[in-house]
Design a protein around this motif. Structure first.
Motif, mmCIF file in Angstrom:
data_model
loop_
_atom_site.group_PDB
_atom_site.id
_atom_site.type_symbol
_atom_site.label_atom_id
_atom_site.label_comp_id
_atom_site.label_asym_id
_atom_site.label_seq_id
_atom_site.Cartn_x
_atom_site.Cartn_y
_atom_site.Cartn_z
ATOM 1 N N TYR A 253 -34.612 75.617 -48.520
ATOM 2 C CA TYR A 253 -35.510 76.008 -49.603
ATOM 3 C C TYR A 253 -36.569 76.994 -49.119
ATOM 4 O O TYR A 253 -36.953 76.986 -47.937
ATOM 5 C CB TYR A 253 -36.227 74.778 -50.161
ATOM 6 N N SER B 169 -40.440 62.188 -45.906
ATOM 7 C CA SER B 169 -41.363 63.048 -46.650
ATOM 8 C C SER B 169 -41.726 64.255 -45.785
ATOM 9 O O SER B 169 -41.444 64.288 -44.588
ATOM 10 C CB SER B 169 -42.645 62.292 -47.012
ATOM 11 N N GLU C 276 -43.158 75.995 -56.976
ATOM 12 C CA GLU C 276 -42.108 75.029 -56.689
ATOM 13 C C GLU C 276 -41.071 75.617 -55.728
ATOM 14 O O GLU C 276 -40.800 76.820 -55.751
ATOM 15 C CB GLU C 276 -41.422 74.597 -57.988
ATOM 16 N N PRO C 277 -40.446 74.765 -54.892
ATOM 17 C CA PRO C 277 -39.377 75.243 -54.004
ATOM 18 C C PRO C 277 -38.157 75.696 -54.798
ATOM 19 O O PRO C 277 -37.831 75.125 -55.846
ATOM 20 C CB PRO C 277 -39.040 74.009 -53.163
ATOM 21 N N ILE D 150 -36.973 62.700 -49.076
ATOM 22 C CA ILE D 150 -36.182 63.570 -48.210
ATOM 23 C C ILE D 150 -35.511 62.692 -47.153
ATOM 24 O O ILE D 150 -36.127 61.768 -46.619
ATOM 25 C CB ILE D 150 -37.078 64.636 -47.566
ATOM 26 N N ARG E 234 -49.322 64.491 -48.690
ATOM 27 C CA ARG E 234 -47.866 64.484 -48.857
ATOM 28 C C ARG E 234 -47.475 65.609 -49.818
ATOM 29 O O ARG E 234 -47.982 65.686 -50.936
ATOM 30 C CB ARG E 234 -47.394 63.146 -49.413
ATOM 31 N N LEU E 235 -46.554 66.482 -49.367
ATOM 32 C CA LEU E 235 -46.090 67.581 -50.203
ATOM 33 C C LEU E 235 -44.806 67.235 -50.949
ATOM 34 O O LEU E 235 -44.675 67.518 -52.134
ATOM 35 C CB LEU E 235 -45.853 68.833 -49.350
ATOM 36 N N TYR E 236 -43.845 66.647 -50.237
ATOM 37 C CA TYR E 236 -42.541 66.357 -50.812
ATOM 38 C C TYR E 236 -42.077 64.990 -50.319
ATOM 39 O O TYR E 236 -42.284 64.639 -49.164
ATOM 40 C CB TYR E 236 -41.517 67.435 -50.415
ATOM 41 N N SER E 237 -41.452 64.232 -51.199
ATOM 42 C CA SER E 237 -40.959 62.904 -50.857
ATOM 43 C C SER E 237 -39.457 62.823 -51.131
ATOM 44 O O SER E 237 -38.838 63.793 -51.567
ATOM 45 C CB SER E 237 -41.707 61.837 -51.646
ATOM 46 N N ASP F 224 -33.398 69.768 -46.205
ATOM 47 C CA ASP F 224 -32.977 68.393 -45.990
ATOM 48 C C ASP F 224 -31.552 68.503 -45.468
ATOM 49 O O ASP F 224 -30.640 68.895 -46.211
ATOM 50 C CB ASP F 224 -33.023 67.598 -47.291
#
Length: 295
Positions: free
Chosen positions: A170, A128, A184-185, A144, A139-142, A163
């Motif tokens: 991104y 993440s 959003e990315p 990963i 948590r921003l992004y999971s 990633d």
């Protein structure tokens, strides 16, 4: 490439050299050997280097003030006393998940820290990316696999991350005052199918993104629009992350690794795992200090 000069700052061959940062006040560079649980401290102007043993794997160091640092580790964010090396847990980070450890991170100009986690065996989707500031962790992004290339535009309005397993760099719009995403990315660089992998990155004062390319022995420079402007070879197959150093922030320190190499590959890459200084025309931006405590 006649305007590029490269020398070795540290001949120590790191297993996984990573997470460099620079304290301009003391002319000191810090970086880790994540897998060997080592923290390196080097005076850039002299090359004098100390190696500190750590009780756990760690991957990112941010400066709080002249006396304290914030260190991201396998189970949390620790406050490290510079003089004594003593570390005290400040905020837990996936301490209930023995599969993961911390990886790439960087401090946003606002003082917030972005820090990534990943599986210890690079398990797919186990990691993440988090935002941290003043004791708050989000948590921003999971999902990963290998978070890397976390970096920010000089004005703090854009964030970057990759990633490595996926092969896409991104960009995402951010609130410059907090470092939190406001949208959003979107894909900036599609490196899928290319040689090597997108690893650590840093952004210079003109907004260009300097990205180490694992497995390809180079650092690529991208425009904010995603155009590759330049490729700079370095004398190690697996460079991991660049950082700006020196009084004028006009030099690049690059860490590297030997992780996953066979004995034959190590022999063929005699400077793999070493840490380098690259002299070339560049205007870097200083590392921001992290706001670890509420003001």
């Amino acid at each position: 490439m006649d305007d590029v000069r490269i020398r070795v700052l540290s001949e120590h061959r790191c297993h996984l050299g990573e997470g460099p940062t620079y304290d301009a006040r003391t002319d000191t560079a810090w970086w880790f050997d994540i897998l060997e649980r080592k923290l390196f401290e080097a005076v850039v102007s002299t090359g004098e280097t100390k190696i500190h043993d750590l009780p756990m794997m760690a991957s990112e160091l941010a400066i709080i003030d002249d006396a304290r640092q914030l260190v991201a580790t396998a189970d949390g964010l620790y406050v490290r006393d510079v003089a004594s090396g003593r570390m005290e847990l400040h905020t837990r980070l996936e301490d209930d998940n023995g599969t993961t450890r911390s990886n790439d991170g960087r401090v946003h100009p606002s003082g917030s820290l972005w820090i990534g986690t990943m599986g210890r065996q690079a398990e797919e989707g186990a990691g993440s990316i988090y935002w941290f500031r003043e004791g708050e962790l989000r948590r921003l992004y999971s999902r990963i696999t290998i978070p890397n290339a976390i970096s920010f535009s000089p004005d703090g309005g854009t964030g970057y991350f990759a990633d490595t397993h996926e092969g896409i760099l991104y960009r995402v719009p951010l609130d410059p005052l907090t470092g939190l995403p406001t949208g959003e990315p979107t894909a900036l660089v599609d490196h899928r199918g290319g040689v090597g992998g997108l690893d650590g990155a840093v952004v210079d004062a003109e907004g260009r993104i300097w990205n180490a390319r694992w497995g390809a022995g180079c650092v690529d420079v991208y425009s904010p629009e995603g155009d590759r402007l330049r490729t700079i070879p370095v004398p190690a197959t697996r460079p991991t992350c660049p950082i700006f150093v020196g009084p004028k922030l006009d030099r690049i320190l690059v860490t590297s690794a030997t992780e996953g190499m066979s004995e034959a590959e190590r022999s063929a890459d005699p400077q793999g795992g070493m840490t380098f200084l690259v002299d070339l025309p560049v205007r870097g931006q200083p590392e921001a200090r992290v706001k670890a405590f509420a003001s």
